[in-house]
Design a protein around this motif. Structure first.
Motif, PDB file in Angstrom:
ATOM      1  N   VAL A 102       7.199  -0.957  -7.162  1.00 58.08           N
ATOM      2  CA  VAL A 102       5.390  -1.279  -7.124  1.00 58.08           C
ATOM      3  C   VAL A 102       5.434  -2.510  -6.265  1.00 58.08           C
ATOM      4  CG1 VAL A 102       3.215  -1.210  -8.453  1.00 58.08           C
ATOM      5  CG2 VAL A 102       5.238   0.093  -9.370  1.00 58.08           C
ATOM      6  N   LEU A 103       5.046  -2.285  -5.152  1.00 56.26           N
ATOM      7  CA  LEU A 103       4.902  -3.476  -4.287  1.00 56.26           C
ATOM      8  C   LEU A 103       3.549  -4.234  -4.779  1.00 56.26           C
ATOM      9  CD1 LEU A 103       5.911  -2.095  -0.870  1.00 56.26           C
ATOM     10  CD2 LEU A 103       7.207  -3.511  -2.274  1.00 56.26           C
ATOM     11  N   ALA A 104       3.128  -5.303  -4.394  1.00 57.79           N
ATOM     12  CA  ALA A 104       2.026  -5.969  -4.463  1.00 57.79           C
ATOM     13  C   ALA A 104       0.769  -5.195  -3.976  1.00 57.79           C
ATOM     14  CB  ALA A 104       1.880  -7.441  -4.063  1.00 57.79           C
ATOM     15  N   ALA A 105       0.886  -4.938  -2.725  1.00 56.83           N
ATOM     16  CA  ALA A 105      -0.201  -3.832  -2.122  1.00 56.83           C
ATOM     17  C   ALA A 105      -0.452  -2.601  -3.096  1.00 56.83           C
ATOM     18  CB  ALA A 105       0.123  -3.448  -0.822  1.00 56.83           C
ATOM     19  N   ASP A 106       0.473  -2.092  -3.614  1.00 54.34           N
ATOM     20  CA  ASP A 106       0.297  -0.802  -4.419  1.00 54.34           C
ATOM     21  C   ASP A 106      -0.581  -1.139  -5.758  1.00 54.34           C
ATOM     22  OD1 ASP A 106       2.319   0.516  -2.936  1.00 54.34           O
ATOM     23  OD2 ASP A 106       3.924  -0.235  -4.156  1.00 54.34           O
ATOM     24  N   ILE A 107      -0.236  -2.347  -6.412  1.00 50.87           N
ATOM     25  CA  ILE A 107      -1.207  -3.218  -7.303  1.00 50.87           C
ATOM     26  C   ILE A 107      -2.366  -3.377  -6.837  1.00 50.87           C
ATOM     27  CG2 ILE A 107      -1.272  -4.712  -9.238  1.00 50.87           C
ATOM     28  CD1 ILE A 107       1.946  -5.158  -8.978  1.00 50.87           C
ATOM     29  N   GLY A 108      -2.614  -4.027  -5.855  1.00 49.49           N
ATOM     30  CA  GLY A 108      -3.916  -4.104  -5.235  1.00 49.49           C
ATOM     31  C   GLY A 108      -4.807  -2.973  -4.967  1.00 49.49           C
ATOM     32  N   LYS A 109      -3.962  -1.933  -4.576  1.00 45.08           N
ATOM     33  CA  LYS A 109      -4.890  -0.631  -4.329  1.00 45.08           C
ATOM     34  C   LYS A 109      -5.314   0.006  -5.721  1.00 45.08           C
ATOM     35  CE  LYS A 109      -4.502   3.631  -1.767  1.00 45.08           C
ATOM     36  NZ  LYS A 109      -5.682   4.262  -2.438  1.00 45.08           N
ATOM     37  N   ALA A 110      -4.280  -0.045  -6.660  1.00 47.56           N
ATOM     38  CA  ALA A 110      -4.635   0.285  -7.783  1.00 47.56           C
ATOM     39  C   ALA A 110      -5.787  -0.258  -8.523  1.00 47.56           C
ATOM     40  CB  ALA A 110      -3.406   0.291  -8.864  1.00 47.56           C
ATOM     41  N   ILE A 111      -6.048  -1.449  -8.351  1.00 44.06           N
ATOM     42  CA  ILE A 111      -7.065  -2.145  -8.814  1.00 44.06           C
ATOM     43  C   ILE A 111      -8.425  -1.874  -8.241  1.00 44.06           C
ATOM     44  CG2 ILE A 111      -7.978  -4.604  -8.980  1.00 44.06           C
ATOM     45  CD1 ILE A 111      -4.971  -5.749  -8.972  1.00 44.06           C
ATOM     46  N   ASP A 112      -8.264  -1.783  -6.959  1.00 44.75           N
ATOM     47  CA  ASP A 112      -9.295  -1.146  -6.007  1.00 44.75           C
ATOM     48  C   ASP A 112      -9.830  -0.082  -6.517  1.00 44.75           C
ATOM     49  OD1 ASP A 112      -9.393  -3.713  -4.592  1.00 44.75           O
ATOM     50  OD2 ASP A 112      -8.331  -2.799  -2.996  1.00 44.75           O
ATOM     51  N   ASP A 113      -8.743   1.044  -6.735  1.00 42.96           N
ATOM     52  CA  ASP A 113      -9.218   2.222  -7.167  1.00 42.96           C
ATOM     53  C   ASP A 113      -9.832   2.488  -8.510  1.00 42.96           C
ATOM     54  OD1 ASP A 113      -8.430   3.026  -4.688  1.00 42.96           O
ATOM     55  OD2 ASP A 113      -6.485   3.673  -5.338  1.00 42.96           O
ATOM     56  N   GLY A 114      -9.440   1.510  -9.226  1.00 42.24           N
ATOM     57  CA  GLY A 114      -9.701   1.415 -10.658  1.00 42.24           C
ATOM     58  C   GLY A 114     -11.100   0.538 -10.935  1.00 42.24           C
TER      59      GLY A 114
END
Length: 174
Positions: A102-114
């Motif tokens: 889980v890269l930082a960009a993945d976490i960022g995208k999950a935050i945006d999607d959530g």
């Protein structure tokens, strides 16, 4: 698999990116990348988790810097050095590990999607809540404390390491 720890995220593109980053990382494992004398690896060895972090993975590990351990309640580090504390140390350290890359960009995208927050399921069975403050990713643990990712995406043969500024604590048992 790249976002196995993130609920409700589109996993296709980011999982590929994470898997490709791991392939390009060479053969140095997460365990081999950690400071041999650092508190996190010392505790991981006492809990038997060093073998996991040297294994095939992939894993995402939030590694607190040594100064983060100074922020624990008085006596915690000394108590964790005892054999009787192994279950608690194992529970706490496995709370720092996510399955998959889980890269930082993945976490960022999950935050945006959530809509501003993402829930990350840990190997220890608990969850972390990821949010943003400006450009920084903030993790809120089970005790309600917040930790900042200070250095992200150290990609290794068996996953990725993100450095954090606090020890993440699971919710109290019971």
């Amino acid at each position: 698999i790249g976002l196995a720890g993130c609920e409700g995220a589109d996993q296709s593109a980011t999982a590929r990116d994470g898997a490709e980053a791991v392939k390009e990382a060479g053969d140095k494992t997460i365990a081999a990348s950690l400071d041999e004398k650092g508190r996190f690896l010392t505790l991981a060895k006492s809990a038997g988790l060093d073998a996991t972090l040297a294994g095939p993975g992939p894993y995402t590990v939030f590694v607190p810097d040594d100064a983060a351990f100074d922020g624990l309640p008085a006596g915690t580090s000394e108590e964790w050095a005892t054999p009787e504390a192994r279950p608690e140390v194992t529970r706490t350290l496995s709370y720092h590990i996510l399955p998959g890359t889980v890269l930082a960009a993945d976490i960022g995208k999950a935050i945006d999607d959530g809509d501003g927050k993402a829930t990350l399921a840990t190997m220890g069975g608990g969850t972390l809540t990821a949010t943003r403050e400006g450009e920084k990713i903030i993790l809120t643990d089970g005790s309600g404390s917040k930790s900042t990712i200070t250095r992200a995406d150290e990609t290794l043969a068996n996953g990725v390491v993100h450095r954090v500024d606090r020890v993440l604590m699971p919710a109290a048992e019971g």
